[in-house]
Design an enzyme around this catalytic site. Sequence first.
Site, PDB file in Angstrom:
ATOM      1  N   GLU A 129     107.679  63.195  34.025  1.00 35.02           N
ATOM      2  CA  GLU A 129     108.767  62.662  33.193  1.00 35.02           C
ATOM      3  C   GLU A 129     110.131  62.916  33.822  1.00 35.02           C
ATOM      4  OE1 GLU A 129     107.110  60.641  31.587  1.00 35.02           O
ATOM      5  OE2 GLU A 129     107.747  61.045  29.537  1.00 35.02           O
ATOM      6  N   THR A 182     116.612  53.273  29.839  1.00 34.33           N
ATOM      7  CA  THR A 182     116.763  54.543  29.117  1.00 34.33           C
ATOM      8  C   THR A 182     118.180  55.080  29.304  1.00 34.33           C
ATOM      9  OG1 THR A 182     114.430  54.979  29.515  1.00 34.33           O
ATOM     10  CG2 THR A 182     115.758  56.855  28.844  1.00 34.33           C
TER      11      THR A 182
HETATM   12  P1  ADP Z   1     108.544  54.613  29.458  1.00 35.72           P
HETATM   13  O1  ADP Z   1     109.327  55.194  28.316  1.00 35.72           O
HETATM   14  O2  ADP Z   1     107.838  53.360  29.038  1.00 35.72           O
HETATM   15  O3  ADP Z   1     107.680  55.602  30.152  1.00 35.72           O
HETATM   16  P2  ADP Z   1     110.531  55.123  31.353  1.00 35.72           P
HETATM   17  O4  ADP Z   1     111.770  54.318  31.554  1.00 35.72           O
HETATM   18  O5  ADP Z   1     110.621  56.494  30.794  1.00 35.72           O
HETATM   19  O6  ADP Z   1     109.577  54.180  30.520  1.00 35.72           O
HETATM   20  O7  ADP Z   1     109.737  55.312  32.739  1.00 35.72           O
HETATM   21  C1  ADP Z   1     109.527  54.310  33.610  1.00 35.72           C
HETATM   22  C2  ADP Z   1     110.060  54.708  34.986  1.00 35.72           C
HETATM   23  O8  ADP Z   1     109.110  55.562  35.653  1.00 35.72           O
HETATM   24  C3  ADP Z   1     110.248  53.491  35.849  1.00 35.72           C
HETATM   25  O9  ADP Z   1     111.418  53.670  36.617  1.00 35.72           O
HETATM   26  C4  ADP Z   1     109.022  53.510  36.750  1.00 35.72           C
HETATM   27  O10 ADP Z   1     109.266  52.895  38.000  1.00 35.72           O
HETATM   28  C5  ADP Z   1     108.755  55.000  36.920  1.00 35.72           C
HETATM   29  N1  ADP Z   1     107.325  55.293  37.221  1.00 35.72           N
HETATM   30  C6  ADP Z   1     106.853  55.953  38.289  1.00 35.72           C
HETATM   31  N2  ADP Z   1     105.500  56.046  38.226  1.00 35.72           N
HETATM   32  C7  ADP Z   1     105.110  55.431  37.089  1.00 35.72           C
HETATM   33  C8  ADP Z   1     103.843  55.208  36.464  1.00 35.72           C
HETATM   34  N3  ADP Z   1     102.701  55.615  37.014  1.00 35.72           N
HETATM   35  N4  ADP Z   1     103.842  54.565  35.292  1.00 35.72           N
HETATM   36  C9  ADP Z   1     104.994  54.123  34.714  1.00 35.72           C
HETATM   37  N5  ADP Z   1     106.212  54.305  35.258  1.00 35.72           N
HETATM   38  C10 ADP Z   1     106.285  54.962  36.429  1.00 35.72           C
END
Ligand code: ADP
Length: 308
Positions: A129, A182
């Site tokens: 995260e 975000t």
């Molecule tokens: P969510 O709340 O849906 O998780 P976020 O904005 O917190 O969305 O996270 C998405 C971010 O994390 C994006 O920038 C994405 O490129 C990155 N990321 C890296 N690896 C992954 C993964 N395995 N799955 C989803 N997002 C990923």
Amino acid sequence: MKEEVKVFAPATVANVSCGFDVLGFCLSPIGDTVIVRKKEQPGVVITKIVGQDLPLDTKKNVAGVAAEALLEDLQSNQGFEIEIHKGIKAGSGIGSSAASSAGAVFGINALLGNPYTRNELIKFAMKGEELASGTPHADNVSPALLGGFTIVRCGKGPDVISIPTPPDLYATIIHPKIELKTADARSVLKKNIPLDKAIQQWGNLAALVSGLFKADYELIGRSLVDVIIEPERAGLIPQFDAVKLAAKNAGGLGSGISGSGPSIYTLSKGKENAENVRTAIAEVFAPLQIEFDTYVSKINTQGVAIID
Ligand code: ADP
């Protein structure tokens, strides 16, 4: 001992109204499928990502970062391959990154004979995260790993408490397919809170947690109120107020922004109400030029699980 596991890593709702940054819950129908396999050479590699364009580089994918954090803590030289089948779109607000992180650490832990409890895996998934959002928050990875409702009392550590899930509680989700970063959703938040608003908010959160313990659906509905964050963010999500009203009129207990949006969640007592809410909110979005998905889910009390 097994050489490979297939894991279902569920979507989650965080920032549950008055529980901004602390309260989350776990969904069932949507999630990532993560396949973890032992390999001979040490180290973690991500061999395949299906369904979305995300980095295979272990240092840039949340699953890789979380997996490496676990192996470093354990001082293990065992190598692993990870394959991710994305069922959740990144940036949808229903814990896409958390699902991949939770799935990877849960699978590795299982293949190593479970040296860590589910609760202990949270601190590794949080590293993922941190990569995704800049802060190692636990409010999505906790319900993904533990199932049900979870409270993150303290981010550092972390101190996570599981809350009982009333048996007849369902969630309806609408995911409008617009991009809401975000960082942008964070930037609208004020740094200071007036005391009267803080008092209302913690009263609601305490009452909501009580409602969950007592399976008091009325109390849950009365308490699903966010007087601090939602008023700042609602304008970023098209039709937010109309969706909330339609959900309430269709029998929902209460609605709020899921994560930092753009998804909106509604809690309902019983599947029929949850389905009626789905129909009502879909009608709000139907005339707009915005694609959307809807889901109805019983609250998933199991969390991440091995499926094969
Ligand atoms: P969510 O709340 O849906 O998780 P976020 O904005 O917190 O969305 O996270 C998405 C971010 O994390 C994006 O920038 C994405 O490129 C990155 N990321 C890296 N690896 C992954 C993964 N395995 N799955 C989803 N997002 C990923």
